[in-house]
Design an enzyme around this catalytic site. Structure first.
Site, PDB file in Angstrom:
ATOM      1  N   TYR A  21       1.863   9.602 -10.513  1.00 16.57           N
ATOM      2  CA  TYR A  21       1.011   8.751  -9.833  1.00 16.57           C
ATOM      3  C   TYR A  21       0.265   7.663 -10.714  1.00 16.57           C
ATOM      4  O   TYR A  21       0.214   6.446 -10.612  1.00 16.57           O
ATOM      5  CB  TYR A  21      -0.156   9.542  -8.889  1.00 16.57           C
ATOM      6  CG  TYR A  21      -0.828   8.734  -8.012  1.00 16.57           C
ATOM      7  CD1 TYR A  21      -0.230   8.109  -6.780  1.00 16.57           C
ATOM      8  CD2 TYR A  21      -2.124   8.521  -8.110  1.00 16.57           C
ATOM      9  CE1 TYR A  21      -1.093   7.455  -5.929  1.00 16.57           C
ATOM     10  CE2 TYR A  21      -2.749   7.991  -7.272  1.00 16.57           C
ATOM     11  CZ  TYR A  21      -2.333   7.173  -6.141  1.00 16.57           C
ATOM     12  OH  TYR A  21      -3.104   6.571  -5.083  1.00 16.57           O
ATOM     13  N   LEU A  42       0.818  -1.112  -0.081  1.00 17.52           N
ATOM     14  CA  LEU A  42      -0.164   0.152  -0.005  1.00 17.52           C
ATOM     15  C   LEU A  42       0.968   1.387  -0.053  1.00 17.52           C
ATOM     16  O   LEU A  42       0.180   2.468  -0.019  1.00 17.52           O
ATOM     17  CB  LEU A  42      -0.837   0.180   1.228  1.00 17.52           C
ATOM     18  CG  LEU A  42      -2.253  -0.950   1.250  1.00 17.52           C
ATOM     19  CD1 LEU A  42      -1.985  -2.011   1.863  1.00 17.52           C
ATOM     20  CD2 LEU A  42      -3.164  -0.144   1.979  1.00 17.52           C
ATOM     21  N   SER A  60       2.656   4.413  -0.594  1.00 19.55           N
ATOM     22  CA  SER A  60       2.563   5.507  -1.712  1.00 19.55           C
ATOM     23  C   SER A  60       1.873   6.849  -1.189  1.00 19.55           C
ATOM     24  O   SER A  60       0.937   6.690  -0.637  1.00 19.55           O
ATOM     25  CB  SER A  60       1.784   5.193  -2.934  1.00 19.55           C
ATOM     26  OG  SER A  60       1.981   6.120  -3.969  1.00 19.55           O
ATOM     27  N   THR A  88     -11.260   7.317  -0.667  1.00 24.16           N
ATOM     28  CA  THR A  88     -11.684   6.846   0.687  1.00 24.16           C
ATOM     29  C   THR A  88     -11.336   8.033   1.618  1.00 24.16           C
ATOM     30  O   THR A  88     -10.348   8.719   1.433  1.00 24.16           O
ATOM     31  CB  THR A  88     -10.850   5.505   0.827  1.00 24.16           C
ATOM     32  OG1 THR A  88     -11.152   4.678  -0.367  1.00 24.16           O
ATOM     33  CG2 THR A  88     -11.130   4.887   2.203  1.00 24.16           C
ATOM     34  N   LYS A 119       0.982   3.761 -10.877  1.00 20.82           N
ATOM     35  CA  LYS A 119       0.133   2.932 -10.438  1.00 20.82           C
ATOM     36  C   LYS A 119      -0.026   1.914 -11.726  1.00 20.82           C
ATOM     37  O   LYS A 119      -0.035   0.410 -11.518  1.00 20.82           O
ATOM     38  CB  LYS A 119      -1.204   3.322  -9.888  1.00 20.82           C
ATOM     39  CG  LYS A 119      -1.088   4.077  -8.637  1.00 20.82           C
ATOM     40  CD  LYS A 119      -1.035   2.970  -7.526  1.00 20.82           C
ATOM     41  CE  LYS A 119      -0.885   3.685  -6.014  1.00 20.82           C
ATOM     42  NZ  LYS A 119      -0.793   2.856  -5.170  1.00 20.82           N
ATOM     43  N   ARG A 162       9.836 -14.640  -2.295  1.00 20.74           N
ATOM     44  CA  ARG A 162      10.493 -15.584  -1.622  1.00 20.74           C
ATOM     45  C   ARG A 162       9.861 -16.192  -0.450  1.00 20.74           C
ATOM     46  O   ARG A 162      10.305 -17.531   0.019  1.00 20.74           O
ATOM     47  CB  ARG A 162      11.878 -14.878  -0.699  1.00 20.74           C
ATOM     48  CG  ARG A 162      12.775 -14.244  -1.671  1.00 20.74           C
ATOM     49  CD  ARG A 162      13.800 -13.627  -1.014  1.00 20.74           C
ATOM     50  NE  ARG A 162      13.589 -12.334  -0.079  1.00 20.74           N
ATOM     51  CZ  ARG A 162      13.738 -11.319  -0.790  1.00 20.74           C
ATOM     52  NH1 ARG A 162      14.216 -10.870  -1.921  1.00 20.74           N
ATOM     53  NH2 ARG A 162      13.465 -10.123  -0.034  1.00 20.74           N
TER      54      ARG A 162
END
Ligand code: UDP
Length: 338
Positions: free
Chosen positions: A167, A93, A95, A197, A171, A126
């Site tokens: 941005y 998340l 950014s 949000t 993304k 991994r």
């Protein structure tokens, strides 16, 4: 907290439980990240939060520090990260997300979503963990009117060079990295496209402030409410519990492997309407003032959420009025504590 209890009843009702899971959350001290960390801990997961506090805040996670299942790693995920611990789920998340930050930190934003995504993917690879990437409605740019509400299949109308490109294109590249790792290594990945949000813990300071916290703080302090342009542009405002519920279902549900899903409220609201609503709900005397519209500000933004309904049995539950009331109450408390 009320929000966490509501989330638990919604998610447990849907058969979603993170008990015993080991989860890494990049950007875990941010607005959405901190709600996710708090919920996961309360649900019995162990959580490693990676954050460099570029826009995240220590105060967002300070109440989690006493929990023995919580670990904070201060690190910029755009640099490689080796952790000895293994994970079941990696949620990327990290950014900056405010348009004011796009002007000031464009390179950091590009790095967090390109190299940062690669580093999160490498940790997941991994660990043989599942990866969830927090993408955005911004990948649609300024959608053509016939694509509003916007379905996941819309490829976007995005400027590669404009002020928002750091941005939007970052993304989009992040999504491409996720799909490349999935194709090349067969990883279990999910991409959420998050729509505007809001809720408690959002920053309202000048450079970090998004429209909802800015208007609320302006209204509560009697300052002018600053509408950009005519205020006819729209956004679809999603209360934080609705967003976190959708994100966690997407992270959990087996059928969502490899999917890209919009999570956002499908009520489209004009910015002028938002200003008037916040003014009414706060009982503010602030005047509404009009200022130039920033370049490339998208005209309309609304999600088509039929895929989330079908795949995750998810829908938004908190009305804009109710979500704003709760957010206003949080800001009132914070301002009086100051
Ligand atoms: N906006 C506004 N006044 C403000 C801040 C934002 O009118 O003080 C507008 C902005 O131009 C955009 C919308 O509100 O149309 C949402 O802005 P935000 O910064 O929250 O994020 P965006 O959705 O543009 O990424």
């Amino acid at each position: 907290m009320r929000e966490i209890e509501e989330l638990r009843s919604r998610l447990h009702g849907a058969g979603v439980s993170f008990s015993g899971m080991r989860v890494l959350v990049t950007g875990g001290a941010g607005f959405l990240g901190s709600w996710i960390c708090e919920y996961l801990l309360s649900d019995g997961a162990s959580v490693t939060c990676v954050d460099n506090f570029a826009s995240g805040l220590k105060s967002n996670v300070s109440h989690l520090m006493q929990n023995e299942n919580f670990r904070l790693v201060e690190h910029d995920i755009s640099k490689p990260l080796e952790l000895s611990q293994r994970f079941d789920l990696v949620m990327h998340l990290a950014s900056r997300a405010s348009p004011f930050e796009f002007e000031k930190y464009p390179i950091e934003i590009l790095m967090a979503n390109t190299m940062g995504t690669v580093h999160a993917l490498e940790i997941a690879r991994r660990s043989e963990a599942r990866l969830l990437y927090a993408s955005t409605s911004e990948v649609y740019g300024d959608p053509a009117p016939e694509f509003v509400p916007t379905p996941e299949s819309y490829n976007g109308n995005v400027s590669t060079t404009g002020p928002r490109s750091c941005y939007d294109e970052a993304k989009r590249a992040g999504e491409a990295f996720v799909m490349a790792y999935r194709r090349q290594y067969g990883m279990d990945t999910r991409i959420v496209r998050i729509f505007n949000t809001y809720g408690p813990r959002m920053r309202s300071d000048d450079i970090y402030g998004r429209v909802v916290p800015r208007f609320i703080e302006q209204a509560l302090t009697g300052k002018p409410i600053t509408v950009f342009g005519t205020g006819e542009q729209t956004r679809s405002f999603t209360y934080v519990t609705d967003e976190v519920d959708g994100i966690l279902r997407l992270a959990y549900v087996d059928e969502a492997e490899g999917e890209v899903v919009n999570i956002g409220n499908n009520r489209e609201t004009r910015i002028i309407e938002l200003a008037e609503l916040i003014k009414r709900l706060t009982g503010s005397e602030s005047e509404i003032t009009f200022h130039p519209l920033p370049k490339d500000d998208p005209k309309r933004r609304a999600p088509d959420i039929s895929k989330a309904r079908r795949l995750l049995n998810w829908k938004p539950e908190v009305s804009l009025e109710e979500g704003l009331r709760r957010t206003i109450a949080w800001f009132e408390q914070r301002l009086s504590a100051k």
